[in-house]
Structures are given as C-alpha cells and as structure tokens.
Design an enzyme around this catalytic site. Structure first.
Site: not given
Ligand code: OAD
Length: 248
Positions: A34, A118, A126, A146, A187, A212
């Site tokens: 993201f 999530h 629907c 729907c 994350t 990470n």
């Molecule tokens: P992010 O996109 O915010 O972060 C991705 C993380 O993955 C970062 O810390 C990167 O450094 C790391 N990363 C990148 N490449 C990688 C690799 N090859 N191996 C391991 N890590 C790597 O994603 P999230 O923290 O998961 O919510 O985002 C949290 C939430 O924000 C998601 O679930 C989503 C979004 O809005 C909803 O959809 C409700």
C-alpha cells in the site's frame, strides 16, 4: 544474514508463537504494497476504500477495487515466506497467523489457523439483502449489484471507517495474551488497531522478531531481533539452516 541463527533458535525454543503479517510478505507473490514508492496509494486514491466514499460513489470505488483486487490479486500464488509459515504450523513451530492481508495466500500455502484482521477479498455480500457472493462472481458491469435485489455488493474486507471482524479481533487479542514469540513480517505498523497487537504481545512478555527490508514503527520500539531483508529471502535462509532441517 545477520541474526538468522538467533531467530531459528528462538523459533525452536518458543512454546507459543504467532506470526503477524502485512503487505510486504506478499510483495514477492506479485502483490503491491500500500505504502512506499511502488505502493498502491501512489497510483490509486485511498478514498476508494473509504466506506462513505464507497456508498456515495459506488461506480468509481468499484472500478478501482476490481482493478486492484479482483483482476489480479486473486491469481497470485504464495511465495517461500508463506510456505515457511505453513511448514512451521504443520510441524508445531507456529500456533497461528494474524494477518492484515486480504489475499488468502496464507490459506493457499496451507496454514489453518489464520485470523484475518482486515477480512477477506474471497467473499462479498449484498448490503441490502445480505446475499453472499464469491470473488469469481464479481461482475464486469460496475458497480457490482445483487442479482436478487439490485443492492450494492460489498467485498468482505475492512474499509476505512469500518470495524474489525469480531472473531478475528478476539482471536488476535487472545494470541497476543498467550504468545511467548511474535514474528512480525512485512508491515509498517502504521494502521490502527492492527498495530496495537504486537505491542500488546510485547507487553504480555512475548519476544518480537521482525523481518522487513525497511525499519517500521516497531523496529526501534518493541522489536527484540530485527532481520533486515525480504520475507522470501529470509525464509529461504531459514529453510537452509540445518537447525530447522532436522525438524522438517
Ligand atoms: P504497507 O504497504 O503499509 O507496508 C508494507 C511493508 O512491507 C513496509 O514496511 C515495507 O518495508 C515492507 N516490505 C516491502 N517489501 C518487503 C518484502 N519483500 N518482504 C518483507 N517486507 C517488505 O502494508 P501494511 O503495513 O500491511 O488496510 O498495511 C497495513 C494496512 O494498510 C493494510 O492491511 C491495508 C492498508 O490500508 C486495509 O485495507 C484496511
């Protein structure tokens, strides 16, 4: 790879461990993250996942959602990191996974105990008559409506402004209360309340391993052992270690 032996040892010694995963673990399966330079939010307006925006602008929201989630993500396959976690669960080295991901790749890899914080993109419903749909039912004509009542169909993942699925939330809190080890993978730790789960685990005495390539909000605060690396590459190294091979 720095700290890899320490991590293997911690996994072997743990009596109750959980993984906490985010978008980074699925990057090597071809699913974009993201945030960050190549992240989805640089190409799409995050509003399409805002619940009010979705109801007020269903066509626009659905066009983005279909392109991101249903044309592409559903076809992705697990990578080494997903398979490592599945093998760990099979061999009693992992109790379960709390994931922020909605891509179903942990289940595809073979994990059974997965708490989808999530929600999931696999099912939809629907919003009027609650009829259930599968990802394969998503229509070409948008917004997806729907076929029984014409109501708007919404994916069963959590939009901004919605609550966390109750069972996944309860199970995650339970995991954070009993774990002696949390393995946090891929994350940023920027999204609430998901990011409070590893913090709770730490407060309850769990050791925190983090994998990470970039530091997250956890790295300098709660992480005990940090492996700077991509999830699939770290998994490969763990597979190569004789220490774990003895069990597998
Ligand atoms: P992010 O996109 O915010 O972060 C991705 C993380 O993955 C970062 O810390 C990167 O450094 C790391 N990363 C990148 N490449 C990688 C690799 N090859 N191996 C391991 N890590 C790597 O994603 P999230 O923290 O998961 O919510 O985002 C949290 C939430 O924000 C998601 O679930 C989503 C979004 O809005 C909803 O959809 C409700």
């Amino acid at each position: 790879m720095k700290n890899i032996d320490t991590v293997a040892q911690m996994i072997l010694e743990s009596k109750c461990s959980f993984a906490f995963t985010g978008a980074g673990i699925s990057l090597e399966s071809g699913i974009p993250t993201f945030r960050g330079k190549a992240g989805l939010w640089n190409r799409y307006n995050p509003n399409i996942l805002d619940i009010d925006y979705f109801y007020n602008n269903p066509k626009d929201a659905w066009e983005g959602i279909k392109e991101i989630f249903y044309d592409y993500w559903n076809k992705a396959m697990p990578n080494k990191a997903h398979y490592l976690l599945a093998d760990m669960e099979k061999n009693n080295l992992l109790n379960g996974i709390i994931t922020q991901n909605i891509d179903n790749l942990h289940q595809k890899a073979g994990n059974k105990e997965v708490y989808e914080f999530h929600g999931t993109l696999n099912t939809l419903h629907c919003v009027e008559c609650m009829k259930k749909y599968d990802a394969k039912d998503v229509s070409e004509k948008l917004p997806f409506r729907c076929d029984e009542c014409g109501g708007l169909v919404k994916p069963d993942f959590v939009f901004f402004g919605e609550g966390i699925p109750e069972l996944a939330y309860q199970k995650s809190i339970e995991a954070a209360s009993k774990a002696d080890l949390f393995i946090v993978i891929g994350t940023t730790g920027e999204v609430m309340p998901a990011c409070s789960i590893p913090v709770l685990a730490k407060r309850n005495g769990a050791k925190i391993i983090e994998i990470n390539p970039e530091k997250s909000t956890f790295t300098d605060t709660i992480t005990d052992v940090y492996i700077k690396g991509k999830a699939a590459e770290v998994a490969e190294k763990l597979y190569e270690l004789n220490l774990l091979k003895e069990i597998w």
